[in-house]
Design a protein around this motif. Structure first.
Motif, PDB file in Angstrom:
ATOM      1  N   UNK A 266      72.777  19.594  87.226  1.00 19.64           N
ATOM      2  CA  UNK A 266      72.045  20.162  88.061  1.00 19.64           C
ATOM      3  C   UNK A 266      71.528  21.030  88.333  1.00 19.64           C
ATOM      4  N   UNK A 267      69.918  20.798  89.374  1.00 16.47           N
ATOM      5  CA  UNK A 267      68.996  22.266  89.627  1.00 16.47           C
ATOM      6  C   UNK A 267      68.099  22.082  90.938  1.00 16.47           C
ATOM      7  N   UNK A 268      68.195  23.016  91.634  1.00 17.24           N
ATOM      8  CA  UNK A 268      66.943  22.580  92.502  1.00 17.24           C
ATOM      9  C   UNK A 268      67.959  22.645  94.277  1.00 17.24           C
ATOM     10  N   UNK A 269      68.986  22.758  93.878  1.00 20.18           N
ATOM     11  CA  UNK A 269      69.441  23.329  95.120  1.00 20.18           C
ATOM     12  C   UNK A 269      68.891  24.431  95.619  1.00 20.18           C
ATOM     13  N   UNK A 270      69.458  24.752  97.178  1.00 17.60           N
ATOM     14  CA  UNK A 270      69.030  25.782  97.498  1.00 17.60           C
ATOM     15  C   UNK A 270      68.610  25.902  99.209  1.00 17.60           C
ATOM     16  N   UNK A 271      68.637  26.838  99.873  1.00 22.75           N
ATOM     17  CA  UNK A 271      68.728  27.138 100.760  1.00 22.75           C
ATOM     18  C   UNK A 271      67.373  26.527 101.750  1.00 22.75           C
TER      19      UNK A 271
ATOM     20  N   UNK B 256      74.667   3.284  85.272  1.00 22.44           N
ATOM     21  CA  UNK B 256      73.410   4.288  86.826  1.00 22.44           C
ATOM     22  C   UNK B 256      73.752   5.337  86.639  1.00 22.44           C
ATOM     23  N   UNK B 257      72.699   5.488  87.493  1.00 22.07           N
ATOM     24  CA  UNK B 257      73.209   7.053  87.775  1.00 22.07           C
ATOM     25  C   UNK B 257      72.663   7.156  89.356  1.00 22.07           C
ATOM     26  N   UNK B 258      73.776   8.485  89.811  1.00 22.66           N
ATOM     27  CA  UNK B 258      74.085   8.331  91.184  1.00 22.66           C
ATOM     28  C   UNK B 258      73.948   9.651  91.504  1.00 22.66           C
ATOM     29  N   UNK B 259      73.612   9.735  92.922  1.00 19.89           N
ATOM     30  CA  UNK B 259      74.025  10.987  93.591  1.00 19.89           C
ATOM     31  C   UNK B 259      74.788  11.002  94.391  1.00 19.89           C
ATOM     32  N   UNK B 260      75.656  12.086  94.461  1.00 23.16           N
ATOM     33  CA  UNK B 260      76.968  12.274  95.335  1.00 23.16           C
ATOM     34  C   UNK B 260      77.144  13.469  96.263  1.00 23.16           C
ATOM     35  N   UNK B 261      77.439  13.540  97.263  1.00 20.00           N
ATOM     36  CA  UNK B 261      77.457  14.614  98.161  1.00 20.00           C
ATOM     37  C   UNK B 261      78.879  14.852  98.435  1.00 20.00           C
ATOM     38  N   UNK B 262      79.135  16.317  99.168  1.00 24.24           N
ATOM     39  CA  UNK B 262      80.601  17.012  99.579  1.00 24.24           C
ATOM     40  C   UNK B 262      80.525  17.936 100.309  1.00 24.24           C
ATOM     41  N   UNK B 263      80.640  17.964 102.002  1.00 27.94           N
ATOM     42  CA  UNK B 263      80.463  18.838 102.680  1.00 27.94           C
ATOM     43  C   UNK B 263      82.162  19.287 102.717  1.00 27.94           C
TER      44      UNK B 263
ATOM     45  N   UNK C  91      73.206  18.090 108.825  1.00 29.97           N
ATOM     46  CA  UNK C  91      74.230  17.546 108.456  1.00 29.97           C
ATOM     47  C   UNK C  91      74.320  16.812 106.955  1.00 29.97           C
ATOM     48  N   UNK C  92      73.212  17.765 106.419  1.00 29.41           N
ATOM     49  CA  UNK C  92      73.196  17.229 104.851  1.00 29.41           C
ATOM     50  C   UNK C  92      73.363  17.976 104.081  1.00 29.41           C
ATOM     51  N   UNK C  93      73.674  19.670 104.759  1.00 29.37           N
ATOM     52  CA  UNK C  93      74.152  20.797 103.791  1.00 29.37           C
ATOM     53  C   UNK C  93      76.437  20.165 102.974  1.00 29.37           C
ATOM     54  N   UNK C  94      75.580  19.998 101.689  1.00 28.33           N
ATOM     55  CA  UNK C  94      76.786  19.615 100.865  1.00 28.33           C
ATOM     56  C   UNK C  94      76.723  20.241  99.793  1.00 28.33           C
ATOM     57  N   UNK C  95      77.190  19.862  98.708  1.00 30.39           N
ATOM     58  CA  UNK C  95      77.575  20.307  97.684  1.00 30.39           C
ATOM     59  C   UNK C  95      76.934  18.669  97.096  1.00 30.39           C
ATOM     60  N   UNK C  96      76.099  18.830  96.534  1.00 28.27           N
ATOM     61  CA  UNK C  96      75.059  17.836  95.666  1.00 28.27           C
ATOM     62  C   UNK C  96      75.851  17.320  93.831  1.00 28.27           C
ATOM     63  N   UNK C  97      75.972  16.268  93.664  1.00 26.14           N
ATOM     64  CA  UNK C  97      76.733  16.186  92.553  1.00 26.14           C
ATOM     65  C   UNK C  97      76.114  14.858  91.280  1.00 26.14           C
TER      66      UNK C  97
ATOM     67  N   UNK D 169      78.123  16.145  87.159  1.00 27.29           N
ATOM     68  CA  UNK D 169      78.005  17.487  86.725  1.00 27.29           C
ATOM     69  C   UNK D 169      78.221  18.500  87.725  1.00 27.29           C
ATOM     70  N   UNK D 170      78.318  19.383  87.614  1.00 28.41           N
ATOM     71  CA  UNK D 170      79.094  20.631  88.355  1.00 28.41           C
ATOM     72  C   UNK D 170      78.743  20.998  90.073  1.00 28.41           C
ATOM     73  N   UNK D 171      77.266  20.512  90.456  1.00 27.21           N
ATOM     74  CA  UNK D 171      77.098  20.696  91.341  1.00 27.21           C
ATOM     75  C   UNK D 171      75.921  21.267  92.071  1.00 27.21           C
ATOM     76  N   UNK D 172      75.114  21.224  93.282  1.00 28.81           N
ATOM     77  CA  UNK D 172      74.048  21.870  93.307  1.00 28.81           C
ATOM     78  C   UNK D 172      74.425  22.252  94.974  1.00 28.81           C
ATOM     79  N   UNK D 173      74.544  24.191  95.358  1.00 27.88           N
ATOM     80  CA  UNK D 173      74.163  23.629  96.934  1.00 27.88           C
ATOM     81  C   UNK D 173      73.451  23.314  97.445  1.00 27.88           C
ATOM     82  N   UNK D 174      73.852  22.460  98.221  1.00 27.49           N
ATOM     83  CA  UNK D 174      72.392  22.069  99.464  1.00 27.49           C
ATOM     84  C   UNK D 174      72.602  22.423 100.792  1.00 27.49           C
ATOM     85  N   UNK D 175      71.969  23.884 101.504  1.00 29.73           N
ATOM     86  CA  UNK D 175      72.208  24.329 102.647  1.00 29.73           C
ATOM     87  C   UNK D 175      71.357  24.626 103.672  1.00 29.73           C
TER      88      UNK D 175
END
Length: 115
Positions: free
Chosen positions: A6-11, A33-40, A88-94, A106-112
């Motif tokens: 993953x890439x593209x995360x950030x602030x 299927x391909x999907x995106x998950x997140x974990x706050x 509230x979308x702040x999380x690590x996105x996988x 994937x290893x996840x990317x942080x979105x803040x």
């Protein structure tokens, strides 16, 4: 075995946009299927968006109308366009790939998102 990066995360500020990318090491057209998950922090991992091999999509109610999942089979890449971001979308996105018999992460990317 499939590697997902993953890439593209950030602030981002509330109301802003980010686009996440997930590059796969093999053809994503072979995936069921391909999907995106997140974990706050302190919360369980949750499904954000899913795109099956037939092109059908589904979204969590919390992101409907704001997020869009798409793919580029030629680049073996899946995207998550995130608009109108909220704190509230702040999380690590996988990124997740469902191979039918195996599941890959994937290893996840942080979105803040700041208010």
């Amino acid at each position: 075995q499939v590697q997902l990066v993953e890439s593209g995360g950030g602030l981002a500020q509330a109301g802003g946009s980010l686009r996440l990318s997930c590059a796969a090491s093999k053809s994503i057209s072979s995936m069921r299927a391909m999907a995106w998950y997140r974990q706050a922090p302190g919360k369980q991992r949750e499904l954000v968006a899913i795109l099956n091999r037939f092109g059908s999509t589904n979204y969590a109610d919390t992101v409907k109308g704001r997020f869009t999942i798409s793919r580029d089979n030629a680049k073996n890449t899946v995207y998550l366009q995130m608009n109108s971001l909220k704190p509230e979308d702040t999380a690590v996105y996988y990124c997740n790939a469902d191979g039918g018999g195996d599941t890959y992460w994937g290893q996840g990317t942080q979105v803040t998102v700041s208010s």
